[in-house]
Motif scaffolding. Structure first.
Motif, PDB file in Angstrom:
ATOM      1  N   ARG A  93      -5.480 -20.133 -32.115  1.00 12.05           N
ATOM      2  CA  ARG A  93      -6.090 -19.455 -32.594  1.00 12.05           C
ATOM      3  C   ARG A  93      -4.575 -18.146 -33.291  1.00 12.05           C
ATOM      4  O   ARG A  93      -3.634 -18.283 -32.931  1.00 12.05           O
ATOM      5  N   LYS A  94      -4.872 -17.656 -34.324  1.00 17.55           N
ATOM      6  CA  LYS A  94      -4.416 -16.727 -34.303  1.00 17.55           C
ATOM      7  C   LYS A  94      -4.488 -15.295 -33.154  1.00 17.55           C
ATOM      8  O   LYS A  94      -5.683 -15.083 -33.330  1.00 17.55           O
ATOM      9  N   SER A 102       7.789  -8.769 -37.686  1.00 17.31           N
ATOM     10  CA  SER A 102       8.142 -10.578 -38.166  1.00 17.31           C
ATOM     11  C   SER A 102       9.779 -10.930 -38.355  1.00 17.31           C
ATOM     12  O   SER A 102       9.881 -11.959 -37.509  1.00 17.31           O
ATOM     13  N   LYS A 103      10.616  -9.944 -38.542  1.00 21.11           N
ATOM     14  CA  LYS A 103      12.007 -10.424 -38.300  1.00 21.11           C
ATOM     15  C   LYS A 103      12.095 -10.544 -36.842  1.00 21.11           C
ATOM     16  O   LYS A 103      12.983 -11.927 -37.056  1.00 21.11           O
ATOM     17  N   GLU A 104      11.859  -9.466 -35.817  1.00 22.77           N
ATOM     18  CA  GLU A 104      11.722 -10.306 -34.507  1.00 22.77           C
ATOM     19  C   GLU A 104      11.723 -10.985 -34.189  1.00 22.77           C
ATOM     20  O   GLU A 104      12.195 -12.210 -33.370  1.00 22.77           O
ATOM     21  N   LEU A 105      10.417 -11.651 -35.088  1.00 18.01           N
ATOM     22  CA  LEU A 105      10.028 -13.117 -33.776  1.00 18.01           C
ATOM     23  C   LEU A 105      10.156 -13.693 -34.317  1.00 18.01           C
ATOM     24  O   LEU A 105      10.654 -15.162 -33.770  1.00 18.01           O
ATOM     25  N   PHE A 106      11.029 -13.740 -36.085  1.00 20.84           N
ATOM     26  CA  PHE A 106      11.496 -14.723 -36.555  1.00 20.84           C
ATOM     27  C   PHE A 106      12.934 -14.910 -35.595  1.00 20.84           C
ATOM     28  O   PHE A 106      13.296 -16.542 -35.438  1.00 20.84           O
ATOM     29  N   GLU A 107      13.120 -14.177 -35.613  1.00 18.62           N
ATOM     30  CA  GLU A 107      14.843 -14.655 -35.194  1.00 18.62           C
ATOM     31  C   GLU A 107      14.952 -14.567 -33.327  1.00 18.62           C
ATOM     32  O   GLU A 107      15.421 -15.947 -32.955  1.00 18.62           O
ATOM     33  N   MET A 108      13.464 -14.511 -32.606  1.00 11.43           N
ATOM     34  CA  MET A 108      13.313 -15.347 -31.527  1.00 11.43           C
ATOM     35  C   MET A 108      13.008 -16.610 -31.673  1.00 11.43           C
ATOM     36  O   MET A 108      13.783 -17.437 -30.853  1.00 11.43           O
ATOM     37  N   LYS A 166       8.808 -16.299 -42.082  1.00  7.62           N
ATOM     38  CA  LYS A 166       7.978 -16.453 -42.406  1.00  7.62           C
ATOM     39  C   LYS A 166       7.549 -17.379 -41.552  1.00  7.62           C
ATOM     40  O   LYS A 166       6.549 -18.323 -41.182  1.00  7.62           O
ATOM     41  N   LYS A 167       8.553 -18.274 -41.696  1.00  7.39           N
ATOM     42  CA  LYS A 167       8.039 -19.804 -40.637  1.00  7.39           C
ATOM     43  C   LYS A 167       9.136 -20.103 -40.260  1.00  7.39           C
ATOM     44  O   LYS A 167      10.288 -20.411 -40.635  1.00  7.39           O
ATOM     45  N   VAL A 168       8.850 -21.069 -38.784  1.00  4.93           N
ATOM     46  CA  VAL A 168       9.541 -21.913 -38.516  1.00  4.93           C
ATOM     47  C   VAL A 168       8.775 -23.306 -37.812  1.00  4.93           C
ATOM     48  O   VAL A 168       7.231 -23.366 -37.420  1.00  4.93           O
ATOM     49  N   VAL A 169       9.689 -24.299 -38.202  1.00  8.24           N
ATOM     50  CA  VAL A 169       9.028 -25.699 -37.979  1.00  8.24           C
ATOM     51  C   VAL A 169      10.143 -26.254 -36.691  1.00  8.24           C
ATOM     52  O   VAL A 169      10.714 -26.337 -37.403  1.00  8.24           O
ATOM     53  N   LEU A 170       9.527 -27.207 -36.005  1.00  2.98           N
ATOM     54  CA  LEU A 170      10.254 -27.855 -35.099  1.00  2.98           C
ATOM     55  C   LEU A 170       9.407 -29.273 -35.343  1.00  2.98           C
ATOM     56  O   LEU A 170       8.193 -29.474 -35.778  1.00  2.98           O
ATOM     57  N   ILE A 221       3.996 -17.228 -40.075  1.00  2.00           N
ATOM     58  CA  ILE A 221       4.346 -16.020 -39.300  1.00  2.00           C
ATOM     59  C   ILE A 221       3.906 -15.163 -40.088  1.00  2.00           C
ATOM     60  O   ILE A 221       4.707 -15.351 -41.495  1.00  2.00           O
ATOM     61  N   ASN A 222       3.108 -14.187 -40.241  1.00  2.00           N
ATOM     62  CA  ASN A 222       2.538 -12.893 -41.160  1.00  2.00           C
ATOM     63  C   ASN A 222       2.825 -11.593 -41.131  1.00  2.00           C
ATOM     64  O   ASN A 222       1.847 -11.031 -40.133  1.00  2.00           O
ATOM     65  N   PRO A 223       3.287 -11.297 -42.071  1.00  2.00           N
ATOM     66  CA  PRO A 223       3.909  -9.604 -41.060  1.00  2.00           C
ATOM     67  C   PRO A 223       2.391  -8.497 -41.916  1.00  2.00           C
ATOM     68  O   PRO A 223       2.128  -8.834 -43.166  1.00  2.00           O
ATOM     69  N   ILE A 224       1.707  -7.874 -40.975  1.00  2.00           N
ATOM     70  CA  ILE A 224       0.601  -6.849 -41.067  1.00  2.00           C
ATOM     71  C   ILE A 224       1.062  -5.709 -41.586  1.00  2.00           C
ATOM     72  O   ILE A 224       0.960  -5.458 -42.101  1.00  2.00           O
ATOM     73  N   SER A 225       2.010  -4.866 -40.537  1.00  2.00           N
ATOM     74  CA  SER A 225       2.875  -3.893 -40.668  1.00  2.00           C
ATOM     75  C   SER A 225       4.057  -3.760 -40.388  1.00  2.00           C
ATOM     76  O   SER A 225       4.410  -4.688 -39.586  1.00  2.00           O
TER      77      SER A 225
END
Length: 129
Positions: A6-7, A14-20, A66-70, A85-89
């Motif tokens: 689910r979304k 988005s940067k913090e999440l991508f880095e993780m 934006k995206k991580v592919v495993l 990953i879609n930045p909202i704010s």
């Protein structure tokens, strides 16, 4: 076989999440409670869950913020797990996990429900970040 998580909204940029999500060692914190083993490597990780064989994943594609592919690290299994990953704010990000696997009908029948449960558990853990 395609499965969708689910979304969800995460209170991180988005940067913090991508880095993780681009660091294999950080996936240990996202694993379901049924985790029995976890070993990270430079380009991926291997994990085991109760009642399931160990699975090895490698980071196959990174699209900045934006995206991580495993992808499966095993040549006998053909599948990928994508985190969109879609930045909202500034500090809110929408995330969705997508699974794409190329399995024969017998394997599909055996793994579809456990995989959906796994995706749901990952989604729940990401949502709690």
């Amino acid at each position: 076989m395609n499965l969708e998580g689910r979304k969800i909204m995460v209170n991180k940029s988005s940067k913090e999440l991508f880095e993780m999500l681009k660091k294999p060692e950080d996936y240990k914190n996202l694993m379901p409670d049924s985790l029995t083993s976890f070993e990270h490597r430079e380009d991926g990780f291997k994990f085991g869950l109760k009642g399931m064989p160990e699975v090895a994943l490698k980071i196959a594609e990174l699209e900045e913020d934006k995206k991580v592919v495993l992808k499966s690290a095993s040549s006998s299994l053909d599948f990928s797990l994508t985190g969109n990953i879609n930045p909202i704010s500034e500090d809110k990000t929408e995330v969705q996990l997508l699974f794409d696997g190329n399995f024969n009908p017998f394997i599909k029948m055996m793994v579809e429900k456990p995989l959906q449960n796994f995706i749901n558990a990952l989604t729940d853990k990401i949502e709690q970040l």
